[in-house]
Design an enzyme around this catalytic site. Structure first.
Site, PDB file in Angstrom:
ATOM      1  N   SER A 130       2.444  -5.048  49.241  1.00  0.00           N
ATOM      2  CA  SER A 130       2.529  -3.616  49.525  1.00  0.00           C
ATOM      3  C   SER A 130       2.902  -3.382  50.991  1.00  0.00           C
ATOM      4  O   SER A 130       3.952  -3.825  51.427  1.00  0.00           O
ATOM      5  CB  SER A 130       1.191  -2.960  49.129  1.00  0.00           C
ATOM      6  OG  SER A 130       1.328  -1.571  49.002  1.00  0.00           O
ATOM      7  N   ASP A 285       6.414  -1.607  38.827  1.00  0.00           N
ATOM      8  CA  ASP A 285       5.863  -0.944  40.013  1.00  0.00           C
ATOM      9  C   ASP A 285       6.540   0.417  40.201  1.00  0.00           C
ATOM     10  O   ASP A 285       7.768   0.495  40.279  1.00  0.00           O
ATOM     11  CB  ASP A 285       6.083  -1.827  41.239  1.00  0.00           C
ATOM     12  CG  ASP A 285       5.268  -1.407  42.450  1.00  0.00           C
ATOM     13  OD1 ASP A 285       4.960  -0.204  42.582  1.00  0.00           O
ATOM     14  OD2 ASP A 285       4.954  -2.279  43.273  1.00  0.00           O
ATOM     15  N   HIS A 314       1.984  -1.508  40.293  1.00  0.00           N
ATOM     16  CA  HIS A 314       1.846  -1.964  41.682  1.00  0.00           C
ATOM     17  C   HIS A 314       0.750  -3.020  41.796  1.00  0.00           C
ATOM     18  O   HIS A 314       0.822  -3.916  42.636  1.00  0.00           O
ATOM     19  CB  HIS A 314       1.545  -0.763  42.584  1.00  0.00           C
ATOM     20  CG  HIS A 314       1.560  -1.097  44.042  1.00  0.00           C
ATOM     21  ND1 HIS A 314       2.647  -1.670  44.656  1.00  0.00           N
ATOM     22  CD2 HIS A 314       0.607  -0.963  45.010  1.00  0.00           C
ATOM     23  CE1 HIS A 314       2.382  -1.858  45.945  1.00  0.00           C
ATOM     24  NE2 HIS A 314       1.148  -1.452  46.179  1.00  0.00           N
TER      25      HIS A 314
END
Length: 339
Positions: A130, A285, A314
């Site tokens: 991330s 995602d 995600h």
């Protein structure tokens, strides 16, 4: 109070957007031992709202990030409550006055930790999930000769317009609570935190994750509402809103070309990354869709596109939620480290 991390004092740290963080501090934790040649180091930055212990699921004996083989450094992002943040910075830059910090600032600070404190001149690998992926891309573009390998997973080199809009929803939820008081809250703005959690809930996992009811069948929550309250609201309620907003600004303004090296030339910044790279998007995602990662790989000279085959959205990339995804990631990192 005992802590399981150390502090690197940065002194007066001049930020990219014009402010100076006085007595700035970078919190970090290490695993393993730096060898005599100082060539076995891995940097593994933290993610949005996460702290170093939220990264530890990918570190372990027999795993790719094996402390018996490597010296693993987990630096905490500015704004996460351990490194310099709105919640721990003294007046006048406290709370809502905390200055704007970019991913570029974070990686420059981490570079100082690596080179000045540890005396490391070359890294084996930089990796992260991330916003950790955003920092990984920055490492590759800012210091292209400094590492052999890069592995950003479920992240991006630049915040997309769609991702920016999603974060506007999180920001609006946090700041709409009357108790927020423009960042000068006395009582925790729990309504805003709970609302932000529900905005996040629709994006963190994929449509297929919810369709298959994995919140109930795999994670063991008793209903969708139980998942929204116990998992998502629980996740946000122990966070500091100003810290969340500081990191959110960092995320929205993430761009590996927004610096004096590349002057906004995004393709040039990607093209400058020399390290062998596995770019690993989550197949479902919603923040960082595979097509964005494909575009990054197409503009990088030594990169491979390795999507994570998962319906966990995600969260295919962390924080250690799904064992199948952990194994896929770990296997790819082992392959990359063996090359």
């Amino acid at each position: 109070m005992t802590t399981d991390y150390e502090i690197f004092e940065l002194g007066d740290f001049a930020l990219q957007r014009g402010a100076t963080l006085r007595n700035a501090s970078l919190a970090y934790k290490t695993f393993g031992t730096l060898n005599a040649a100082k060539d076995n180091a891995i940097v593994y930055p933290t993610w949005y709202s996460g702290q170093h212990y939220d990264n530890e699921w990918l570190v372990g004996r027999g795993m790719a990030l094996d402390p018996d083989k490597y010296f693993i450094i987990i630096p905490n992002m500015f704004g996460n409550g351990l490194s310099s943040s709105p919640s721990n910075t003294p007046e006048p830059y406290n709370a809502a006055r905390f200055p704007k910090v970019t991913a570029y600032d974070n990686v420059r600070a981490q570079h100082r930790l690596v080179t000045e404190h540890f005396g490391i001149e070359h890294l084996r690998l930089v990796t992260g999930w991330s916003m950790g992926g955003l920092q990984t891309f920055h490492w590759g573009a800012l210091y292209p000769d400094m590492m052999d390998l890069l592995a950003p997973f479920c992240g991006s080199a630049k915040c997309s317009r769609h991702n920016f809009v999603f974060l506007e929803g999180v920001k609006a939820a946090l700041t709409a609570d009357d108790a927020f008081r423009d960042g000068w809250y006395v009582d925790k703005p729990h309504k805003g935190l709970r609302a932000a959690a529900r905005v996040y809930a629709g994006w963190g996992f994929s449509q297929a994750f919810y369709r298959e009811e994995l919140d109930i069948r795999t994670l063991g929550y008793s209903s969708l509402e139980d998942f929204l309250v116990a998992f998502w609201e629980g996740f946000f309620l122990d966070r500091d809103p100003n810290n969340l907003l500081a990191m959110l600004w960092t995320w929205q303004n993430g761009d590996i070309s927004a610096n004096e090296l590349y002057n906004g030339d995004y393709k040039a910044a990607l093209g400058a990354i020399r390290a062998k790279t596995y770019v690993m998007p989550g197949q479902t995602d919603l923040y960082f869709p595979p097509e964005d990662s494909r575009n990054e790989v197409d503009n990088m000279p030594n990169a491979r596109f390795v999507p994570i085959p998962s319906i966990w959205g995600h969260f295919a990339g962390g924080p250690g939620t799904n064992p199948v995804d952990i194994k896929f990631l770990d296997d790819q990192l082992k392959e990359l480290l063996a090359s």
